[in-house]
Design a protein around this motif. Structure first.
Motif, PDB file in Angstrom:
ATOM      1  N   ALA A 152       0.850  -1.192   0.000  1.00  0.00           N
ATOM      2  CA  ALA A 152       0.000   0.000   0.000  1.00  0.00           C
ATOM      3  C   ALA A 152       0.886   1.242   0.000  1.00  0.00           C
ATOM      4  N   ILE A 153       0.595   2.153  -0.920  1.00  0.00           N
ATOM      5  CA  ILE A 153       1.362   3.395  -1.032  1.00  0.00           C
ATOM      6  C   ILE A 153       0.385   4.561  -0.872  1.00  0.00           C
ATOM      7  N   PRO A 154       0.413   5.240   0.284  1.00  0.00           N
ATOM      8  CA  PRO A 154      -0.454   6.404   0.456  1.00  0.00           C
ATOM      9  C   PRO A 154      -0.049   7.507  -0.516  1.00  0.00           C
ATOM     10  N   LEU A 155      -1.040   8.097  -1.198  1.00  0.00           N
ATOM     11  CA  LEU A 155      -0.750   9.116  -2.199  1.00  0.00           C
ATOM     12  C   LEU A 155      -1.055  10.532  -1.733  1.00  0.00           C
ATOM     13  N   GLU A 156      -2.285  10.750  -1.265  1.00  0.00           N
ATOM     14  CA  GLU A 156      -2.727  12.118  -1.009  1.00  0.00           C
ATOM     15  C   GLU A 156      -3.772  12.129   0.092  1.00  0.00           C
ATOM     16  N   SER A 157      -3.856  13.232   0.834  1.00  0.00           N
ATOM     17  CA  SER A 157      -4.858  13.360   1.887  1.00  0.00           C
ATOM     18  C   SER A 157      -5.850  14.458   1.526  1.00  0.00           C
ATOM     19  N   PHE A 158      -7.091  14.275   1.988  1.00  0.00           N
ATOM     20  CA  PHE A 158      -8.188  15.196   1.677  1.00  0.00           C
ATOM     21  C   PHE A 158      -9.018  15.455   2.932  1.00  0.00           C
ATOM     22  N   GLY A 159      -9.676  16.607   2.932  1.00  0.00           N
ATOM     23  CA  GLY A 159     -10.567  16.948   4.036  1.00  0.00           C
ATOM     24  C   GLY A 159     -11.958  16.355   3.885  1.00  0.00           C
ATOM     25  N   THR A 160     -12.350  16.045   2.651  1.00  0.00           N
ATOM     26  CA  THR A 160     -13.686  15.478   2.436  1.00  0.00           C
ATOM     27  C   THR A 160     -13.603  14.233   1.568  1.00  0.00           C
TER      28      THR A 160
END
Length: 177
Positions: A152-160
């Protein structure tokens, strides 16, 4: 465990769409907001370090001097880490042949990770609850690339969740052609 292992993995931040067409999607980050947040955290950590080190001027017995030294060291370390996030650069290039992640923690050399389309199993949304003080919490949505080997490679974070779904669909439309 290597304490600097985070330098070898792509950072999880927020990205801006730089270009998008039928053959290429380019995202670059961190966004200005993410840089400002890191800058503020760096300043706060610097104050934390300064207060800790200022406490060393007080006449304390030797064993008690460990506390202000620990405050100063922790604050200085966090200030350095957050300051490095403000000058970091990273990008995600999505093409039908796969996804290329590039990142650079200055002054270190640029790093690259390429994931061919045939190795991509899924783009998954993962939610994280943060800020568990009393009843004030927030949920952060993270877009994660899962390879066929289970990595698993985390790419990006979001608020919604809607923002995360939009980015997921844009990447899937490009890679799954």
């Amino acid at each position: 465990m290597n304490p600097l292992a985070f330098l070898e993995t792509p950072p999880i931040t927020s990205y801006e769409v730089i270009s998008q067409n039928k053959q290429h999607l380019r995202l670059e980050g961190p966004t200005a907001g993410a840089r400002m947040t890191s800058g503020a955290a760096s300043a706060f950590s610097g104050v934390f370090a300064a207060v800790g080190l200022a406490m060393l001027r007080n006449p304390l017995p030797l064993p008690m001097r460990i506390v202000p030294i620990a405050f100063g060291a922790f604050g200085a370390g966090m200030a350095a880490l957050e300051a490095s996030k403000t000058v970091m650069s990273c990008a995600i290039d999505v093409k039908p042949k796969g996804i290329t992640l590039t990142w650079r923690w200055r002054p270190l050399p640029e790093r690259t990770l390429e994931v061919p389309a045939k190795e991509i199993e899924e783009l998954e949304l993962v939610s994280h609850e943060v800020g568990k003080r009393s009843e004030v919490t927030a949920i952060i949505y993270q877009l994660t690339l899962v390879k066929k080997d289970g990595t698993a490679i985390p790419l990006e974070s979001f608020g919604t969740k809607a923002q995360a779904n939009l980015r997921k669909r844009a990447i899937e439309a490009m890679v799954r052609k």
